[in-house]
Design an enzyme around this catalytic site. Sequence first.
Site: not given
Ligand code: BG6
Length: 498
Positions: A182-183, A221, A240, A245, A345
Site C-alpha cells: 500500500d503505497h 484530492e 479506491d 489508504h 476527487k
Molecule cells: C491510488 C488511487 O491508490 O492512490 C488513486 O487509486 C489516488 O485514485 C492515489 O489518486 C492517491 O495517492 P497519493 O499518493 O497521491 O495520495
Amino acid sequence: PAAPPCSFVIFGASGDLTRRLLLPALYNLAATGLLSEGFSIVGVARHDQPPEEFRLQLQDSLKEFATQAVDPETAQWLLSCVTYVSGDFDNDETYAKLGRELDRIEQNGRTKGNRLFYCATPPAAFAPIAQHLAKAGLTREENGAWRRVIIEKPFGTDLESARELNRKLLAVLKEDQIFRMDHYLGKETVQNILILRFANGLFEPVWNRNHIDHVQITVAETVDVGTRGKFYDVTGALRDMVPNHLFQLLSLVAMEPPSRFDANAVRSEKAEALDSIRQVTEKEAIAMSVRAQYRGGYVGDREITSYRKSPDVMPGSTTETFAALKLEVDNWRWAGVPFYLRTGKALNKRRSEIVIKFKNAPVSMFRNLSMDELGDNDLVIRIQPDEGMVLHFNAKVPGPEIQTVPVGMTFQYKDYFEAAPATGYETLIYDCMVGDAILYQRADGVEAGWRAVQPFLDAWEKAGPMGMHTYEAGSDGPEASEHLLEKDGRTWRSLYNG
Ligand code: BG6
C-alpha cells in the site's frame, strides 16, 4: 547498508508503473548505494523484443521520470543489470523461459539465487502469476535463497474477493513470501505516526477515550477521474481509498502499542484495530455515511467535466467520487470516540491530514468567555502536502482584559529535514529485499479492512441512485458531509486552515 543481492523480476515491464515509479525508485536506491553489486533486473512483458530495445526504453523512462539528476555512470550500471523475457502471463512457456533466464543469471552466484517478483500488472493477473511461478518451481525457497512476490492494491474488490485472492496466493506461497503493498506506507509522514506515538512518552497517556473527543481523517484530492474511467467507474471512492489508504492511517492512529517493532507484532495490532471497527447494519451504514459525485466546475482555472461525462464512465453512473463515513472502534481505548473519514476527487484543495480532536476544558473559568469562544485543542498530523504537525491550544491575548486566541505549535518537515526527492517506493522495495514486512499488509489486515467497509458497499449498492449527492468540481465537497458531523455537534476542520 546495501540490500542483499537478488534478481528483480518485473511482470508488466513495459507498463506505466515500471516506467514512472519502479525504475526511478531503483535508480534512487542505486544512487544511494542501497542496491547490491549482485543485482539484476528481468523485465517480463508480452511484447516480443530483444533486451537491448527494452534497455533503451528504460533509459528513456529514466530520462523522463527520474526524481533527481541522473548520474550517467549509475544509470549505465543499472541498465547493464537488465534483461528481458517476452511472453503471456498465463502461458507455461513464459515461465519456462523465465526459469532458464534466471538459471543463467544465477549461474555465477552473484545474485545468491534470491528472487523478487514484482507484479506491476492489472490485479486480475496477481493470482495466475503466483500460481504459474509456483508450478514452474520458481518461488521454491531452497539453499538459503529467498523468493518473494510483491503485489500492489487493489487486493480484491470486496471481502469475498479479497479472501479468494488470499486463498489462492496462500495455496502456492507462504505468508512471509507475499508482500502486499500500500503505497501510503511508503510515505514518511505515515511511517512517522508510529514514531510519534511510540517513541515519545508524551502522547500515549492522552491517546484514548478519556482525552480524545473524536478523530478526523481527510484525504482530499484535486485530481479528477481523468482517463481512469474504466477502472474508477467500477471502483468508486470508497473501494479506491478507504479500506486501504485511509485505513492505514486509521490503524496506525488506533492500534495498541505492539510488543516489539517487528512485522508480526505491528501487523497484528493494526489488524486488531481494524477488526474492532463496529460492524453496522445496512440501515446504520446509510445513516453514518455520505456519498457524492462531482458535477462540472473548475479546480483553480482547470475546467473539469462532470464525472458522468468523463471518458469510459457510464452516462447514468451511480459511482461515488466522494465518500464520508463515521466509524466506531469498539474497544476499551476508543469506545465512544467516533472516527470520521472523508475522501474525494476534484476538490478545491489537495490535503491529507489526521485531526486528533482532544476534549475541551471541562468548564470555562474565565467568566467573560463562554465555552464556544474557546478554540479547539487538537493535534493535526499533515500527511501531504506541507508535511508536518500542529498542536492547537488557547493563549491569552496580551492586554488588561482576559481574551484568548487559538495558537499552534508547529513542526514542519522542511525546517528539520532535507528530503531527497523520491518516488515513495524506495523504502518499500528496499524493505522487501531485506525481508522486513512491517510496511506491508498481511492477509488478516486486508480482510479486516474489507469487513469494515462491506456494510457500506452493500447498503450503497442496494440504494442505487437514492441518497447519492452531488458537488461542484472545485468545491469543498457535498454539504451532506458537513451535516454528518453537525448531527453530532461537530465540524470538519476546514481544508483551508493552516
Ligand atoms: C491510488 C488511487 O491508490 O492512490 C488513486 O487509486 C489516488 O485514485 C492515489 O489518486 C492517491 O495517492 P497519493 O499518493 O497521491 O495520495
